[in-house]
Every structure is written in structure tokens, then in C-alpha cells.
Design a protein around this motif. Structure first.
Motif: not given
Length: 343
Positions: A20-27, A63-71, A97-101
Motif C-alpha cells: 500500500x505504501x509503494x502504491x501511495x508513495x511517500x508524499x 528516463x533514469x530520473x523518472x524511474x529513480x523518482x518513482x522507485x 515498475x510502478x503502475x500507470x494508475x
């Protein structure tokens, strides 16, 4: 046996919580006036300008910046058609690997695109490899022809009506504007069917935007802050302080065991705006979102507010002859850094 069952249940609960935390993110998420919500911090992807004009992305930079950010727990990614990187943002999202939604994608209608809002948005969607964006913004109230040098006078109210249609068709879940001033915002509110959910403008320690923020609070419009660090990393002595090593910032950062940029981002968050710091460095990207485990005191907020000098870092005076130019006029307008940029 009972202990084994308990441990299995505990691990299952922890796994669910982690997912759930990975879905919601940190913010945390902030409510919008259309019933949706927006993450309280995001990643900006505009790379800025150099002596040749608008910077082109280096290999794997976006690409790296976006992927690192989402992870790292980001869930808001900000881009624009003018940035020429929407396709790279899409690749970074897929690679994360984070879902589009679970990703809040923001993109913007370019200054040469206002005569075909729906067509322009569909092109952005194609580049972003998605059927909708979470937020679509009019990038500027001004319009230009495709060469980005010749003025095209289009009433932004007409542009907004097409934005409302994009919203009605579900191509943009929320709609808003960027770089509009108070007068333009009031005119838009007086003539719209769908109220803008978001206004994106420059906000930082040097540019408090008090009047604009007061206006948006009164009308329940969320502000996003680009250039949130202002001149914090500027080696040029002309912009006002502070810089990253400022004694006041260092003292506050030391108290919370944070960096001075983290203190600046926390200050903006507590002012109620959504900062979108940009970085292409993994360590900085991870640091920038690690700002939700401390809170500045009212006294510290007041101290930081004193850095305001109403100094605008982003000041496109080369466009100031346009009838819908939203910023202060200058006696010495600068050259157009967009010259040579092609849509």
C-alpha cells in the motif's frame, strides 16, 4: 504452531502495508476542487537552458530520473510538450515498475498548440503512452506560431473552453493553468464552466507570490511551485540570497539533520504549495522527497519568509510585447532562448 501462524499473519500484514505504501508513495495527497487529489511533491523534468537555448536531454537522463523518482516514492511527474521529453518520461514510468494508475502525470499545452487543444493533447497522450493525463495545464496564457517567434493572438478563454472539452472527454482528469497572473485568473474564473484545479507558477524563497497564493486560497485552487530552489545553487552573485550554504539555512537544517534544500522544500510544503524540484542525480532525487518526517516551527517559517525579495528567476521578457504576457515589463528584454526549438 500458534507462533508460526502468528508470524505468518504478521508478515502478511506487513507485506500488505508495504504494498500500500509503494502504491501511495511517500508524499501525502492534497485535495483538488474537482474532487480529485494531488501528491504534495513531485519531480520536475524541464532541463533548463544553456548558451544554445533549451537543453536537450542526454542519453538516459530523463528516463533514469523518472524511474529513480518513482522507485524512491514519488508519484507525481511533471512534463510538457515544450520540453520535448514526454516520450522519455513514458519510458521512465514503464521502467520503474510502478503502475500507470498510481502515477499522477502532469503535462502542458504548448504555446504553438492553442488552436488545436484536443489534437495537441492526443499527441501528448501518444508520446506518454497513456489514454489520459491526471492534469493538463495551459503552459502560458500567450500563444505563438510554430516557429515560437511569431505571435499568435488567441484569447486564453477560447483555449480554456477546449480544455474543458478535454476534461469532459476524460482525456484530462483535471485541468488548470500555468504562468497566469491574478488578473488573468480572475477573468478566467468569471468566464469558465470548469474552475481550474491547479495553477503552476514559480514560488521559492526569493519569490513568495503572496498575492497570488492568497487569491488561489480564496478560490480553492492548488498551486504547484516550479523552480522551488530559486537561486539556491546559483553561482551568479546577482540574484539575492540565500545560497545553499547560507548560515540561517544551515542552522535550521542541522537541527533536523536535513540538507538546506530539504528545508526549502519543507518550507514550501508548509505554505501549502506543491513543489516540483528537478534533478537528474539519484541521490538528490531521493533526498528531495525525504521531507515529510519533520516540521518547521512558526518562528522558522517566519525567518525563512524574510528572504523574499519578489525576485523572479524565470522572467521571459523576450515575450513581453504579447498582449497576454503575464509578467512584469522590463526596459531591457532578453533574447528568446526558444529560438531554433521545433515542435
Amino acid at each position: 504452531m500458534a507462533r508460526v501462524v502468528f508470524l505468518c499473519l504478521l508478515l502478511s500484514v506487513l507485506a500488505v502495508a508495504q504494498a500500500a505504501d509503494q502504491t501511495a508513495g511517500k508524499a501525502p495527497r492534497l485535495p483538488l476542487n474537482d474532487g480529485r487529489s494531488i501528491p504534495a511533491l513531485g519531480l520536475g523534468t524541464f532541463l533548463g537552458f544553456d548558451e544554445k537555448g533549451q537543453k536537450a536531454a542526454k542519453e538516459r537522463e530523463v528516463e533514469n530520473a523518472v524511474s529513480w523518482a518513482l522507485k524512491a516514492g514519488y508519484r507525481l511527474i511533471d512534463t510538457a510538450s515544450l520540453y520535448n521529453n514526454e516520450h522519455l518520461v513514458a519510458s521512465g514510468i514503464e521502467e520503474s515498475g510502478v503502475k500507470r494508475e498510481d502515477v499522477f502525470i502532469v503535462t502542458k499545452l504548448g504555446t504553438p498548440e492553442q488552436r488545436d487543444v484536443l489534437g495537441s493533447l492526443r499527441k501528448s497522450l501518444q508520446r506518454l503512452n497513456t489514454s489520459y493525463v491526471d492534469l493538463y495545464l495551459i503552459h502560458f496564457p500567450i500563444a505563438f506560431k510554430a516557429d515560437l517567434k511569431t505571435y499568435d493572438v488567441i484569447d486564453y478563454l477560447d483555449t480554456w473552453r477546449a480544455m474543458e472539452e478535454a476534461h469532459a472527454q476524460g482525456l484530462a482528469r483535471s485541468i488548470g493553468v500555468s504562468n497566469f497572473n491574478v488578473t488573468q485568473m480572475q477573468r478566467l474564473l468569471d468566464n469558465c464552466r470548469v474552475k481550474p484545479a491547479v495553477l503552476q507558477v514559480e514560488v521559492n524563497l526569493n519569490l513568495a507570490q503572496e498575492a497570488l497564493l492568497n487569491f488561489t486560497r480564496q478560490h480553492d485552487i492548488q498551486v504547484m511551485a516550479y523552480s522551488p530552489f530559486g537561486s539556491l545553487f546559483d553561482s551568479n552573485p546577482a540574484p539575492p540570497p540565500p545560497r545553499v550554504g547560507d548560515e540561517t539555512l544551515v542552522t535550521i537544517a542541522g537541527k533536523y539533520k536535513k540538507t538546506t534544500p530539504q528545508v526549502v522544500l519543507r518550507y514550501l510544503i508548509q505554505r501549502g504549495v506543491v513543489p516540483i524540484p528537478k534533478s537528474v542525480r539519484k541521490e538528490k532525487i531521493e533526498q528531495n522527497i525525504d521531507v515529510f518526517d519533520f516540521e518547521l516551527t512558526p518562528e522558522e517559517m517566519d525567518t525563512l519568509s524574510k528572504f523574499n525579495k519578489n525576485y523572479r528567476l524565470v522572467w521571459p521578457t523576450f515575450w513581453q510585447d504579447h498582449p497576454y504576457y503575464p509578467f512584469e515589463q522590463s526596459d531591457k528584454p532578453g533574447p528568446n532562448p526558444f529560438e531554433g526549438v521545433k515542435e
